[in-house]
Design a protein around this motif. Structure first.
Motif, mmCIF file in Angstrom:
data_model
loop_
_atom_site.group_PDB
_atom_site.id
_atom_site.type_symbol
_atom_site.label_atom_id
_atom_site.label_comp_id
_atom_site.label_asym_id
_atom_site.label_seq_id
_atom_site.Cartn_x
_atom_site.Cartn_y
_atom_site.Cartn_z
ATOM 1 N N GLN A 167 0.808 -1.221 0.000
ATOM 2 C CA GLN A 167 0.000 0.000 0.000
ATOM 3 C C GLN A 167 0.840 1.269 0.000
ATOM 4 N N ILE A 168 2.099 1.186 0.409
ATOM 5 C CA ILE A 168 2.928 2.386 0.542
ATOM 6 C C ILE A 168 3.168 3.050 -0.805
ATOM 7 N N LYS A 169 3.495 2.257 -1.823
ATOM 8 C CA LYS A 169 3.790 2.835 -3.141
ATOM 9 C C LYS A 169 2.602 3.633 -3.707
ATOM 10 N N PRO A 170 1.395 3.057 -3.781
ATOM 11 C CA PRO A 170 0.292 3.847 -4.324
ATOM 12 C C PRO A 170 -0.043 5.071 -3.482
ATOM 13 N N LEU A 171 0.094 4.949 -2.157
ATOM 14 C CA LEU A 171 -0.245 6.075 -1.287
ATOM 15 C C LEU A 171 0.789 7.200 -1.334
ATOM 16 N N VAL B 56 2.946 7.620 -4.464
ATOM 17 C CA VAL B 56 3.115 8.007 -5.867
ATOM 18 C C VAL B 56 1.914 8.790 -6.396
ATOM 19 N N THR B 57 0.710 8.351 -6.098
ATOM 20 C CA THR B 57 -0.481 9.006 -6.643
ATOM 21 C C THR B 57 -0.658 10.431 -6.119
ATOM 22 N N PRO B 58 -0.524 10.711 -4.818
ATOM 23 C CA PRO B 58 -0.594 12.107 -4.381
ATOM 24 C C PRO B 58 0.532 12.977 -4.944
ATOM 25 N N LEU B 59 1.720 12.382 -5.118
ATOM 26 C CA LEU B 59 2.812 13.139 -5.736
ATOM 27 C C LEU B 59 2.443 13.514 -7.174
ATOM 28 N N GLY B 60 1.872 12.581 -7.906
ATOM 29 C CA GLY B 60 1.403 12.880 -9.261
ATOM 30 C C GLY B 60 0.304 13.927 -9.251
ATOM 31 N N GLY B 61 -0.584 13.858 -8.272
ATOM 32 C CA GLY B 61 -1.634 14.873 -8.147
ATOM 33 C C GLY B 61 -1.070 16.254 -7.867
ATOM 34 N N TRP C 58 -5.531 10.500 -13.615
ATOM 35 C CA TRP C 58 -5.738 9.112 -14.018
ATOM 36 C C TRP C 58 -4.391 8.410 -14.226
ATOM 37 N N MET C 59 -3.456 9.081 -14.883
ATOM 38 C CA MET C 59 -2.145 8.482 -15.126
ATOM 39 C C MET C 59 -1.363 8.305 -13.825
ATOM 40 N N SER C 60 -1.495 9.229 -12.874
ATOM 41 C CA SER C 60 -0.802 9.054 -11.599
ATOM 42 C C SER C 60 -1.400 7.899 -10.808
ATOM 43 N N GLY D 48 0.729 4.690 -9.730
ATOM 44 C CA GLY D 48 0.778 4.274 -8.334
ATOM 45 C C GLY D 48 0.369 2.827 -8.126
ATOM 46 N N LEU D 49 -0.601 2.358 -8.895
ATOM 47 C CA LEU D 49 -1.100 1.001 -8.710
ATOM 48 C C LEU D 49 -0.426 -0.016 -9.622
ATOM 49 N N ALA D 50 0.477 0.419 -10.475
ATOM 50 C CA ALA D 50 1.172 -0.500 -11.387
ATOM 51 C C ALA D 50 2.034 -1.461 -10.577
ATOM 52 N N GLY D 51 1.941 -2.727 -10.923
ATOM 53 C CA GLY D 51 2.723 -3.749 -10.237
ATOM 54 C C GLY D 51 1.997 -4.365 -9.059
ATOM 55 N N THR D 52 0.889 -3.769 -8.639
ATOM 56 C CA THR D 52 0.123 -4.360 -7.552
ATOM 57 C C THR D 52 -1.261 -4.727 -8.075
ATOM 58 N N MET D 53 -2.156 -3.779 -8.109
ATOM 59 C CA MET D 53 -3.521 -4.079 -8.546
ATOM 60 C C MET D 53 -3.607 -4.208 -10.074
ATOM 61 N N TRP D 54 -2.747 -3.492 -10.794
ATOM 62 C CA TRP D 54 -2.735 -3.575 -12.259
ATOM 63 C C TRP D 54 -1.390 -4.117 -12.698
ATOM 64 N N ASP D 55 -1.345 -5.381 -13.049
ATOM 65 C CA ASP D 55 -0.099 -5.992 -13.505
ATOM 66 C C ASP D 55 0.040 -5.843 -14.988
#
Length: 112
Positions: free
Chosen positions: A51-55, A57-62, A99-101, A105-112
């Motif tokens: 969970q650390i990576k998406p939490l 990476v995604t806000p950083l992209g935002g 959407w891209m962030s 963020g979820l690449a490699g976990t929820m979206w392989d």
């Protein structure tokens, strides 16, 4: 119509930069939290702290989306249809950026 009408020697960033970056990061955090919390423990192949990576990476992209939105402020202030076109384009680009962030963020976990 002269070129001087569209030139500006003001600052590159506006006073609302921090606010726009925080709003972008907050929206990214809310969106990714929905997916991370909804996933539960997740797949055991993802590791214990997936969970650390998406939490992060995604806000950083935002926040970067908020920065880009702030950079287009001069274009959105143009008079006439051109300013309105840049407003619509800026909002569309912000949505695509969020959407891209989320995907990044979820690449490699929820979206392989």
């Amino acid at each position: 119509m002269t070129a001087a009408k569209y030139e500006s020697s003001g600052p590159v960033f506006t006073q609302a930069l921090k606010k726009r970056m925080l709003i972008g990061a907050g929206i990214g955090l809310l969106i990714v939290s929905f997916f991370v919390i909804g996933a539960g423990r997740g797949n055991p192949n993802w590791g214990n702290f997936w969970q650390i990576k998406p939490l992060l990476v995604t806000p950083l992209g935002g926040a970067i989306v908020g920065l880009c939105y702030d950079l287009t402020e001069r274009l959105r202030r143009l008079e006439g249809w051109l300013g309105k076109a840049f407003l619509i384009l800026s909002i569309l680009c912000a949505l695509i950026g969020l959407w891209m962030s989320l995907i990044l963020g979820l690449a490699g976990t929820m979206w392989d």
